[in-house]
Motif scaffolding. Structure first.
Motif, mmCIF file in Angstrom:
data_model
loop_
_atom_site.group_PDB
_atom_site.id
_atom_site.type_symbol
_atom_site.label_atom_id
_atom_site.label_comp_id
_atom_site.label_asym_id
_atom_site.label_seq_id
_atom_site.Cartn_x
_atom_site.Cartn_y
_atom_site.Cartn_z
ATOM 1 N N GLY A 32 -34.506 57.823 106.467
ATOM 2 C CA GLY A 32 -33.751 57.776 107.914
ATOM 3 C C GLY A 32 -33.379 59.311 108.090
ATOM 4 N N GLY A 33 -33.438 59.975 107.167
ATOM 5 C CA GLY A 33 -32.900 61.437 107.131
ATOM 6 C C GLY A 33 -31.403 61.819 107.125
ATOM 7 N N ALA A 73 -38.376 48.888 100.918
ATOM 8 C CA ALA A 73 -37.493 50.304 100.858
ATOM 9 C C ALA A 73 -37.043 50.999 102.257
ATOM 10 C CB ALA A 73 -38.401 51.026 99.979
ATOM 11 N N GLY A 101 -21.133 53.866 106.872
ATOM 12 C CA GLY A 101 -20.994 54.811 107.981
ATOM 13 C C GLY A 101 -20.778 54.362 109.075
ATOM 14 N N ALA A 121 -22.031 57.877 95.234
ATOM 15 C CA ALA A 121 -20.936 57.438 96.593
ATOM 16 C C ALA A 121 -21.682 56.344 97.330
ATOM 17 C CB ALA A 121 -20.224 58.380 97.346
ATOM 18 N N ASP A 123 -22.998 53.079 98.670
ATOM 19 C CA ASP A 123 -22.580 51.660 98.421
ATOM 20 C C ASP A 123 -23.588 50.624 97.858
ATOM 21 O OD1 ASP A 123 -19.971 52.161 99.526
ATOM 22 O OD2 ASP A 123 -20.906 52.333 101.606
ATOM 23 N N GLU A 164 -43.886 59.627 93.080
ATOM 24 C CA GLU A 164 -43.612 58.193 93.316
ATOM 25 C C GLU A 164 -42.765 57.977 94.796
ATOM 26 O OE1 GLU A 164 -43.718 56.217 89.171
ATOM 27 O OE2 GLU A 164 -42.028 57.105 89.810
ATOM 28 N N LEU A 166 -40.287 54.750 96.439
ATOM 29 C CA LEU A 166 -39.839 53.414 95.932
ATOM 30 C C LEU A 166 -40.289 52.709 97.040
ATOM 31 C CD1 LEU A 166 -37.594 51.684 94.870
ATOM 32 C CD2 LEU A 166 -35.877 52.919 96.051
HETATM 33 P P1 FAD Z 1 -33.069 60.171 103.628
HETATM 34 O O1 FAD Z 1 -32.065 61.281 103.940
HETATM 35 O O2 FAD Z 1 -34.571 60.224 104.344
HETATM 36 O O3 FAD Z 1 -33.658 60.507 102.101
HETATM 37 C C1 FAD Z 1 -32.858 60.641 101.193
HETATM 38 C C2 FAD Z 1 -33.501 61.006 99.780
HETATM 39 O O4 FAD Z 1 -34.334 60.071 99.409
HETATM 40 C C3 FAD Z 1 -34.628 62.132 100.027
HETATM 41 O O5 FAD Z 1 -34.612 62.968 98.814
HETATM 42 C C4 FAD Z 1 -35.840 61.563 100.122
HETATM 43 O O6 FAD Z 1 -36.740 62.293 99.833
HETATM 44 C C5 FAD Z 1 -35.596 60.297 99.343
HETATM 45 N N1 FAD Z 1 -36.298 59.137 99.631
HETATM 46 C C6 FAD Z 1 -35.951 58.364 100.965
HETATM 47 N N2 FAD Z 1 -36.898 57.271 100.880
HETATM 48 C C7 FAD Z 1 -37.490 57.325 99.741
HETATM 49 C C8 FAD Z 1 -38.514 56.227 99.151
HETATM 50 N N3 FAD Z 1 -38.588 55.122 99.888
HETATM 51 N N4 FAD Z 1 -39.006 56.646 98.021
HETATM 52 C C9 FAD Z 1 -38.604 57.844 97.488
HETATM 53 N N5 FAD Z 1 -38.008 58.917 97.713
HETATM 54 C C10 FAD Z 1 -37.160 58.704 98.974
HETATM 55 N N6 FAD Z 1 -24.073 55.889 102.531
HETATM 56 C C11 FAD Z 1 -23.291 55.018 102.073
HETATM 57 O O7 FAD Z 1 -23.845 54.318 101.141
HETATM 58 N N7 FAD Z 1 -22.132 54.691 102.506
HETATM 59 C C12 FAD Z 1 -21.354 55.324 103.578
HETATM 60 O O8 FAD Z 1 -20.061 54.892 104.042
HETATM 61 C C13 FAD Z 1 -22.231 56.392 104.199
HETATM 62 N N8 FAD Z 1 -21.566 57.063 105.245
HETATM 63 C C14 FAD Z 1 -22.533 57.959 105.801
HETATM 64 C C15 FAD Z 1 -21.988 58.849 106.918
HETATM 65 C C16 FAD Z 1 -22.522 59.687 107.554
HETATM 66 C C17 FAD Z 1 -22.144 60.568 108.692
HETATM 67 C C18 FAD Z 1 -23.853 60.133 106.862
HETATM 68 C C19 FAD Z 1 -24.844 61.018 107.670
HETATM 69 C C20 FAD Z 1 -24.434 59.259 105.971
HETATM 70 C C21 FAD Z 1 -23.660 58.389 105.311
HETATM 71 N N9 FAD Z 1 -24.228 57.489 104.286
HETATM 72 C C22 FAD Z 1 -23.546 56.609 103.765
HETATM 73 C C23 FAD Z 1 -25.616 57.730 103.882
HETATM 74 C C24 FAD Z 1 -26.617 56.838 104.752
HETATM 75 O O9 FAD Z 1 -26.563 55.275 103.751
HETATM 76 C C25 FAD Z 1 -27.890 57.484 104.407
HETATM 77 O O10 FAD Z 1 -28.843 56.818 105.293
HETATM 78 C C26 FAD Z 1 -28.541 57.203 102.816
HETATM 79 O O11 FAD Z 1 -27.810 57.693 101.988
HETATM 80 C C27 FAD Z 1 -29.978 57.962 102.719
HETATM 81 O O12 FAD Z 1 -31.064 56.947 103.604
HETATM 82 P P2 FAD Z 1 -31.835 57.679 104.453
HETATM 83 O O13 FAD Z 1 -32.952 56.611 104.864
HETATM 84 O O14 FAD Z 1 -31.219 58.485 105.615
HETATM 85 O O15 FAD Z 1 -32.816 58.555 103.378
#
Ligand code: FAD
Length: 269
Positions: A32-33, A73, A101, A121, A123, A164, A166
């Motif tokens: 999701g980034g 995932a 968020g 942090a 959830d 790997e 997930l």
């Molecule tokens: P990404 O940002 O794309 O990746 C995160 C990391 O995981 C990277 O290193 C990536 O390489 C790795 N990765 C991703 N997917 C995989 C996979 N399938 N296998 C192996 N490695 C992988 N989170 C909370 O829990 N609670 C909150 O209240 C909260 N508030 C937020 C508020 C803001 C403003 C923002 C920007 C984020 C917040 N988040 C919060 C974080 C949000 O939940 C993120 O989306 C999450 O932490 C990461 O998921 P992503 O899919 O965006 O991962």
């Protein structure tokens, strides 16, 4: 800030993503980034290539699997909030996802990214730890399953190897569970979060933002198993934790807050 230059590739399948990971040791997965892109902008992460797996629909699902639930995932937080299987068999996950968020974060962020990032942090990381989830990963040597209790190894560190991915999260069906979270601002990260769930007759408790990784409150669980009241068991909440002091609160404040939230969560079960 502007990220350092990187190449961008979009994977069409898990196999393709694995091949890309294997051919470039500085590549990173992008789901999701919403955690990775802020790190790129701060230049804390400087991958050579971003491998975008965010649109792999093969990893975006919630399914019943006998007495367990399998979650792909790449299932987004917003999908978890409204999923009927989770509503019927594990509403704790939907409730926790609803508090992540804001709407934009929930529509882009994925459960796999939240867990793989290894953020204390997160959830959903606390939820999977509390539920004793199995985390299924695929790598160059095939598939393996990592118990959540062995997955979170340090701050932003996990048992995932570099090559790997997930792919799936497997949890038991759990009807009784709650996640309480206090944040300084609405829609923010947890200053402290507490999960409590009854899993196969035993109460299990997890803590967010109380140390370098998501934690289980084992002393609370043992006290409950020994017949303690919710209030008495909650006095053990901070045992073995190392809550940080930062702009959201001191370690002492977090320890107090966690105890209050654990008592309230136990009283709700
Ligand atoms: P990404 O940002 O794309 O990746 C995160 C990391 O995981 C990277 O290193 C990536 O390489 C790795 N990765 C991703 N997917 C995989 C996979 N399938 N296998 C192996 N490695 C992988 N989170 C909370 O829990 N609670 C909150 O209240 C909260 N508030 C937020 C508020 C803001 C403003 C923002 C920007 C984020 C917040 N988040 C919060 C974080 C949000 O939940 C993120 O989306 C999450 O932490 C990461 O998921 P992503 O899919 O965006 O991962």
């Amino acid at each position: 800030m502007i990220p350092a230059a990187f190449a961008y590739e979009r994977a069409g399948s898990v196999d393709e993503a694995l091949a890309m990971l294997g051919s470039d040791e500085d590549a990173k997965l992008l789901a999701g980034g919403h955690s990775l892109i802020p790190l790129l902008r701060l230049r804390f992460a400087r991958p050579s290539t971003l491998i975008d797996i965010g649109r792999l629909s093969e990893l975006r699902y919630v399914r019943e699997d006998d007495d367990r639930i399998a979650i792909g995932a790449l299932t987004r937080h917003a999908d978890l909030v409204r999923d009927p299987v989770l509503a019927a068999h594990c509403p704790l996950i939907s409730d926790a996802a609803a508090g992540i968020g804001d709407a934009q974060v929930r529509h882009r962020g994925t459960i796999g990214g939240s867990i793989a990032h290894g953020d204390p942090a997160s959830d959903l990381a606390t939820i999977v730890l509390t539920l004793d989830a199995d985390l299924v990963v695929r790598g160059p040597n095939g598939e393996r399953t990592i118990p959540a209790a062995e997955f979170f190894t340090g701050m932003f560190e996990t048992a995932l190897a570099r090559e790997e991915i997930l792919t799936e999260i497997r949890v038991s069906k759990v009807q009784e569970g709650t996640y309480l979270k206090i944040a300084r601002r609405s829609e923010d990260w947890a200053t402290v979060g507490v999960a409590a769930a009854r899993v196969e007759g035993r109460v299990q408790v997890g803590l967010t933002s109380m140390g370098a990784t998501p934690l289980r409150a084992r002393s609370v669980e043992d006290a409950l198993a020994g017949g303690a009241t919710s209030s008495d068991a909650a006095t053990h909440t901070a045992d073995g934790t190392s809550p940080p002091s930062d702009v959201s609160g001191s370690g002492e404040y977090r320890a107090h807050l966690a105890q209050v939230l654990v008592r309230r969560a136990l009283e709700q079960l």
